[in-house]
Design a protein around this motif. Structure first.
Motif, mmCIF file in Angstrom:
data_model
loop_
_atom_site.group_PDB
_atom_site.id
_atom_site.type_symbol
_atom_site.label_atom_id
_atom_site.label_comp_id
_atom_site.label_asym_id
_atom_site.label_seq_id
_atom_site.Cartn_x
_atom_site.Cartn_y
_atom_site.Cartn_z
ATOM 1 N N MET A 97 -13.481 -1.643 -19.346
ATOM 2 C CA MET A 97 -13.208 -1.304 -17.957
ATOM 3 C C MET A 97 -11.838 -0.659 -17.829
ATOM 4 O O MET A 97 -10.911 -1.009 -18.549
ATOM 5 N N LEU A 98 -11.715 0.275 -16.900
ATOM 6 C CA LEU A 98 -10.445 0.907 -16.588
ATOM 7 C C LEU A 98 -9.891 0.297 -15.309
ATOM 8 O O LEU A 98 -10.582 0.221 -14.288
ATOM 9 N N SER A 99 -8.644 -0.142 -15.352
ATOM 10 C CA SER A 99 -7.940 -0.610 -14.162
ATOM 11 C C SER A 99 -6.950 0.467 -13.741
ATOM 12 O O SER A 99 -6.042 0.814 -14.499
ATOM 13 N N LEU A 100 -7.146 1.003 -12.552
ATOM 14 C CA LEU A 100 -6.261 2.034 -12.011
ATOM 15 C C LEU A 100 -5.262 1.375 -11.064
ATOM 16 O O LEU A 100 -5.653 0.741 -10.079
ATOM 17 N N VAL A 101 -3.967 1.500 -11.355
ATOM 18 C CA VAL A 101 -2.912 0.885 -10.561
ATOM 19 C C VAL A 101 -2.313 1.922 -9.624
ATOM 20 O O VAL A 101 -1.893 3.000 -10.065
ATOM 21 N N VAL A 102 -2.271 1.582 -8.320
ATOM 22 C CA VAL A 102 -1.723 2.493 -7.323
ATOM 23 C C VAL A 102 -0.679 1.740 -6.496
ATOM 24 O O VAL A 102 -1.032 0.916 -5.653
ATOM 25 N N PRO A 103 0.626 1.970 -6.724
ATOM 26 C CA PRO A 103 1.660 1.330 -5.895
ATOM 27 C C PRO A 103 1.750 2.034 -4.543
ATOM 28 O O PRO A 103 1.622 3.258 -4.452
ATOM 29 N N LEU A 104 1.980 1.245 -3.500
ATOM 30 C CA LEU A 104 2.008 1.793 -2.139
ATOM 31 C C LEU A 104 3.274 1.372 -1.410
ATOM 32 O O LEU A 104 3.582 0.180 -1.306
ATOM 33 N N TYR A 105 3.999 2.362 -0.906
ATOM 34 C CA TYR A 105 5.160 2.100 -0.058
ATOM 35 C C TYR A 105 5.295 3.266 0.913
ATOM 36 O O TYR A 105 5.469 4.413 0.483
ATOM 37 N N LYS A 106 5.171 2.992 2.190
ATOM 38 C CA LYS A 106 5.196 4.022 3.229
ATOM 39 C C LYS A 106 4.187 5.123 2.914
ATOM 40 O O LYS A 106 4.489 6.313 2.952
ATOM 41 N N SER A 107 2.968 4.689 2.603
ATOM 42 C CA SER A 107 1.922 5.633 2.176
ATOM 43 C C SER A 107 0.756 5.687 3.150
ATOM 44 O O SER A 107 -0.338 6.148 2.797
ATOM 45 N N GLU A 108 0.956 5.226 4.371
ATOM 46 C CA GLU A 108 -0.134 5.154 5.348
ATOM 47 C C GLU A 108 -0.815 6.508 5.541
ATOM 48 O O GLU A 108 -2.054 6.599 5.595
ATOM 49 N N GLU A 109 -0.037 7.570 5.645
ATOM 50 C CA GLU A 109 -0.608 8.890 5.914
ATOM 51 C C GLU A 109 -1.380 9.431 4.714
ATOM 52 O O GLU A 109 -2.209 10.335 4.869
ATOM 53 N N ASN A 110 -1.124 8.908 3.529
ATOM 54 C CA ASN A 110 -1.815 9.382 2.332
ATOM 55 C C ASN A 110 -3.145 8.678 2.084
ATOM 56 O O ASN A 110 -3.939 9.145 1.258
ATOM 57 N N LEU A 111 -3.379 7.560 2.773
ATOM 58 C CA LEU A 111 -4.522 6.710 2.434
ATOM 59 C C LEU A 111 -5.882 7.397 2.553
ATOM 60 O O LEU A 111 -6.724 7.219 1.653
ATOM 61 N N PRO A 112 -6.184 8.153 3.613
ATOM 62 C CA PRO A 112 -7.517 8.766 3.682
ATOM 63 C C PRO A 112 -7.838 9.634 2.466
ATOM 64 O O PRO A 112 -8.912 9.502 1.857
ATOM 65 N N ARG A 113 -6.929 10.504 2.090
ATOM 66 C CA ARG A 113 -7.158 11.372 0.937
ATOM 67 C C ARG A 113 -7.161 10.571 -0.365
ATOM 68 O O ARG A 113 -7.897 10.876 -1.309
ATOM 69 N N LEU A 114 -6.310 9.530 -0.430
ATOM 70 C CA LEU A 114 -6.250 8.695 -1.626
ATOM 71 C C LEU A 114 -7.572 7.967 -1.852
ATOM 72 O O LEU A 114 -8.089 7.924 -2.977
ATOM 73 N N LEU A 115 -8.142 7.385 -0.800
ATOM 74 C CA LEU A 115 -9.408 6.660 -0.946
ATOM 75 C C LEU A 115 -10.542 7.600 -1.327
ATOM 76 O O LEU A 115 -11.418 7.235 -2.125
ATOM 77 N N ASP A 116 -10.535 8.801 -0.777
ATOM 78 C CA ASP A 116 -11.543 9.788 -1.181
ATOM 79 C C ASP A 116 -11.404 10.122 -2.665
ATOM 80 O O ASP A 116 -12.406 10.263 -3.380
ATOM 81 N N ALA A 117 -10.156 10.256 -3.134
ATOM 82 C CA ALA A 117 -9.921 10.562 -4.541
ATOM 83 C C ALA A 117 -10.378 9.413 -5.436
ATOM 84 O O ALA A 117 -10.921 9.638 -6.533
ATOM 85 N N VAL A 118 -10.188 8.178 -4.985
ATOM 86 C CA VAL A 118 -10.608 7.013 -5.760
ATOM 87 C C VAL A 118 -12.129 6.977 -5.895
ATOM 88 O O VAL A 118 -12.676 6.710 -6.979
ATOM 89 N N VAL A 119 -12.835 7.253 -4.803
ATOM 90 C CA VAL A 119 -14.295 7.274 -4.849
ATOM 91 C C VAL A 119 -14.778 8.395 -5.777
ATOM 92 O O VAL A 119 -15.718 8.214 -6.560
ATOM 93 N N SER A 120 -14.116 9.540 -5.713
ATOM 94 C CA SER A 120 -14.471 10.659 -6.585
ATOM 95 C C SER A 120 -14.252 10.288 -8.050
ATOM 96 O O SER A 120 -15.073 10.621 -8.920
ATOM 97 N N LEU A 121 -13.168 9.588 -8.324
ATOM 98 C CA LEU A 121 -12.908 9.140 -9.697
ATOM 99 C C LEU A 121 -13.987 8.187 -10.176
ATOM 100 O O LEU A 121 -14.447 8.270 -11.325
#
Length: 312
Positions: free
Chosen positions: A1-25
């Motif tokens: 299994m691959l564990s992808l680590v994503v640190p978040l700090y003041k990243s609220e505006e990035n979340l929609p695109r980030l979650l789409d990228a995670v699903v694509s991955l």
């Protein structure tokens, strides 16, 4: 299994695109097992609330790790690596300036036995020219005088296997450079070049003060060069003081100096006073790092961990 680590700090505006990228991955990595470890690094925005709402419906296995306060990106990455259950690990920045497709390349290299640790190396960057000039200058000097193994331009993302992860977490150093520690560990390495993308949402939390602290930590944790420079400067100062002292004494004996000079005395006092203060600052930095590590405080404190199963 691959564990992808994503640190978040003041990243609220990035979340929609980030979650789409995670699903694509996840779709690209099928049928491999895949999980994402989101680490909330004391973020003052709504990152945690948004993820708690979105993750139950996301077709991706995920963990939401919340730290007790802001410990910094490297500490957040270490927390994510500790919580990850995978055989392989990768780190992705929340702003997606590093292409998410690199994770697939990381996993391919790790699974294929090409390397134990894979680094993403910037071949170009979409930053303001001043920031790019300062960064390139720093990393060039860092590679020349401190850590020759550091890739040109530095590293932000990487992937590794479980053995490297375990060895890395066994080094409980505070205020350090996680990438330099990985390079210090050795193991088989591979470097993958990429073009850094421009930031599309929000503003970077990577402030000048954080960059300065990161630079100092990267230097003082991996070299005694400042101490050696100070030692050399001290010897040069002593040598110059002896030479000029002999010159002044000779001139005095010959009668060339009728009135003692005030200006040279003041300049000498200012020079050696500044040199002494600078030296105390360097020594103090090393003593502070020593104190930090002898206290054996953890790099991070986890407040909560919530697991989310893959939604149908």
């Amino acid at each position: 299994m691959l564990s992808l680590v994503v640190p978040l700090y003041k990243s609220e505006e990035n979340l929609p695109r980030l979650l789409d990228a995670v699903v694509s991955l996840r779709d690209q990595l099928l049928p491999e097992s895949f999980e994402v470890v989101f680490v909330i690094d004391g973020s003052p925005d709504r990152c945690q609330d948004i993820l708690e709402q979105r993750l139950p419906a996301l077709p991706v296995r995920a963990q939401l790790v919340t730290l007790s306060r802001n410990f910094g990106s490297f500490a957040a990455i270490a927390a994510g690596l500790q919580c990850g259950a995978g055989d392989y690990f990768a780190v992705l920045a929340a702003d997606l300036q590093e292409p998410s497709e690199m994770v697939v390349e990381f996993l391919s290299a790790l699974k294929g036995g090409e390397a134990d640790v894979v680094f993403g190396v910037r071949s170009s960057r979409s930053d303001p020219w001043v920031s790019e000039l300062v960064s390139n200058s720093f990393w060039a000097a860092y590679r020349r005088f401190v850590f020759p193994d550091m890739p040109k331009g530095g590293v932000d993302v990487f992937g590794c296997n479980r053995v490297v992860r375990d060895r890395l977490l066994a080094l409980p150093e505070l205020s350090t450079n996680l990438i330099a520690l990985l390079l210090w560990l050795g193991f088989r390495r591979k470097f993958i070049a990429y073009d850094r993308q421009p930031r599309l949402e929000g503003r970077s939390a990577w402030t000048p003060s954080k960059k300065l602290k990161y630079s100092l930590d990267s230097i003082f944790n991996f070299t005694d060069l400042p101490i050696r420079i100070l030692l050399i400067a001290g010897w040069i100062g002593i040598a110059l003081a002896i030479v000029f002292g002999l010159v002044v004494l000779w001139a005095k004996l010959r009668g060339d100096i009728s009135v003692p000079g005030y200006t040279p005395i003041v300049l000498i006092i200012m020079f050696f006073g500044g040199l002494s203060t600078f030296g105390l600052g360097i020594i103090g930095q090393y003593l502070w790092l020593t104190l930090q590590n002898t206290r054996h405080r953890p790099n991070f404190v986890i407040r909560s961990v919530t697991e989310f199963l893959e939604a149908d």
